[in-house]
Design an enzyme around this catalytic site. Structure first.
Site, short mmCIF file in Angstrom:
data_model
loop_
_atom_site.label_atom_id
_atom_site.label_comp_id
_atom_site.label_asym_id
_atom_site.label_seq_id
_atom_site.Cartn_x
_atom_site.Cartn_y
_atom_site.Cartn_z
N ASP A 30 0.87 -1.18 0.00
CA ASP A 30 0.00 0.00 0.00
C ASP A 30 0.91 1.24 0.00
O ASP A 30 2.11 1.14 0.26
CB ASP A 30 -0.87 -0.07 1.27
CG ASP A 30 -1.66 1.20 1.51
OD1 ASP A 30 -2.30 1.69 0.56
OD2 ASP A 30 -1.62 1.71 2.65
N ASP A 48 -0.16 5.11 1.21
CA ASP A 48 -0.35 6.00 2.37
C ASP A 48 -0.39 5.23 3.68
O ASP A 48 -1.12 4.24 3.79
CB ASP A 48 -1.64 6.81 2.20
CG ASP A 48 -1.52 7.78 1.04
OD1 ASP A 48 -0.87 8.81 1.22
OD2 ASP A 48 -2.05 7.48 -0.04
N THR A 53 -3.06 0.76 -4.03
CA THR A 53 -3.48 1.94 -3.27
C THR A 53 -4.93 2.31 -3.53
O THR A 53 -5.51 1.93 -4.56
CB THR A 53 -2.55 3.13 -3.64
OG1 THR A 53 -3.00 4.32 -2.98
CG2 THR A 53 -2.54 3.40 -5.14
N ASN A 88 -8.99 -1.03 3.75
CA ASN A 88 -9.01 -1.38 2.32
C ASN A 88 -7.87 -2.34 1.98
O ASN A 88 -7.77 -2.81 0.85
CB ASN A 88 -8.95 -0.12 1.44
CG ASN A 88 -7.75 0.75 1.73
OD1 ASN A 88 -7.18 0.75 2.82
ND2 ASN A 88 -7.34 1.52 0.74
#
Length: 267
Positions: free
Chosen positions: A11, A13, A45, A219
């Protein structure tokens, strides 16, 4: 365990990027070595592809790019391999709900992101200024189709209430994720990072059993659970750590934790 790892998934962030949304020199050096040694690198992402591309330029190596939580897949040569949008009538029906006016609403479209109001907190995330926000009156649109539907508010509770309100009537067509406690995202039900990653590894002749993945948000949940080794960032919410309590927790995104783990365990 590590001898079968051929694929590195991360990922951006809260994971690969530090709190200034930057890739550090240490991280870049480790990924350069991984590339030299033939590892397949996938960046997965919630960000839009134009925004993510501006960030991963900093890695300066070929990577597969999964964006908008799996709604787009780009090959290392920038070729679009997969694209899936939420249908216009689904988004339009969400907008018919009585949404709290203090919430910022964003539609991510191919070339622009439409927002209900200017939000400095969200704008600070943006890296690619060629992908600008455009403030619009959502009642005036004719085409509501979007890569992703996004809501932000300083109160997590307000967003949880909105999530419940939307899923009450849309749970059969939309999936949701909190990428951060103040960011609620909706995608088409068929879209998830884990689904996109599986498409890529299969294309390259691998399986999810050959992959290691790093993430910090809800997520990332299915992705972390699906690979051979999923690693949770120390800065991830406790609720994610508790939900995936069989997975190892490493240091934080401000400690170069992804690079450090890879350098010590894979390289």
């Amino acid at each position: 365990m590590h001898s079968n790892i051929k694929v590195i998934v991360s990922d951006l962030d809260g994971t690969l990027l530090n709190s200034n949304h930057e890739i550090t020199a240490e991280t870049k050096a480790v990924f350069d070595q991984l590339h030299q040694k033939g590892y397949l690198i996938i960046i997965a992402t919630g960000r839009h592809h134009l925004d993510a591309k501006a960030i991963i330029k900093g890695l300066n190596i070929p990577v597969y790019l999964v964006t908008s939580n799996g709604a787009r897949i780009h090959a290392p040569n920038n070729e679009l391999l997969f694209a899936f949008d939420i249908k216009s009538e689904i988004v339009a029906s969400v907008f018919q709900l009585d949404i709290d006016s203090t919430i910022t609403t964003v539609l991510f479209k191919e070339k622009v992101w439409l927002t209900s109001k200017t939000n400095k907190k969200i704008n600070s995330f943006q890296r690619d200024l060629s992908y600008p926000p455009e403030v619009v009156d959502f009642n005036s649109l004719t085409d509501y189709s979007a890569i992703k539907l996004f809501f932000t508010h300083d109160s997590h509770e307000v967003l949880v209430a909105l999530k419940d309100q939307i899923l009450e009537t849309h749970s059969d067509v939309l999936s949701h994720a909190f990428s951060l406690p103040f960011c609620l995202e909706f995608m088409d039900k068929s879209v998830d990072k884990s689904v996109a990653i599986e498409k890529i590894v299969n294309r390259e002749g691998y399986s999810l059993n050959n992959a290691i993945a790093f993430g910090d948000g809800f997520n990332d949940e299915r992705m972390l659970a699906a690979v051979a080794k999923g690693l949770i960032m120390g800065n991830a919410p406790d609720s994610l750590k508790n939900k995936l309590n069989h997975l190892e927790v490493i240091a934080t995104n401000n400690d170069n934790a992804v690079a450090t783990y890879l350098a010590q365990n894979i390289l």
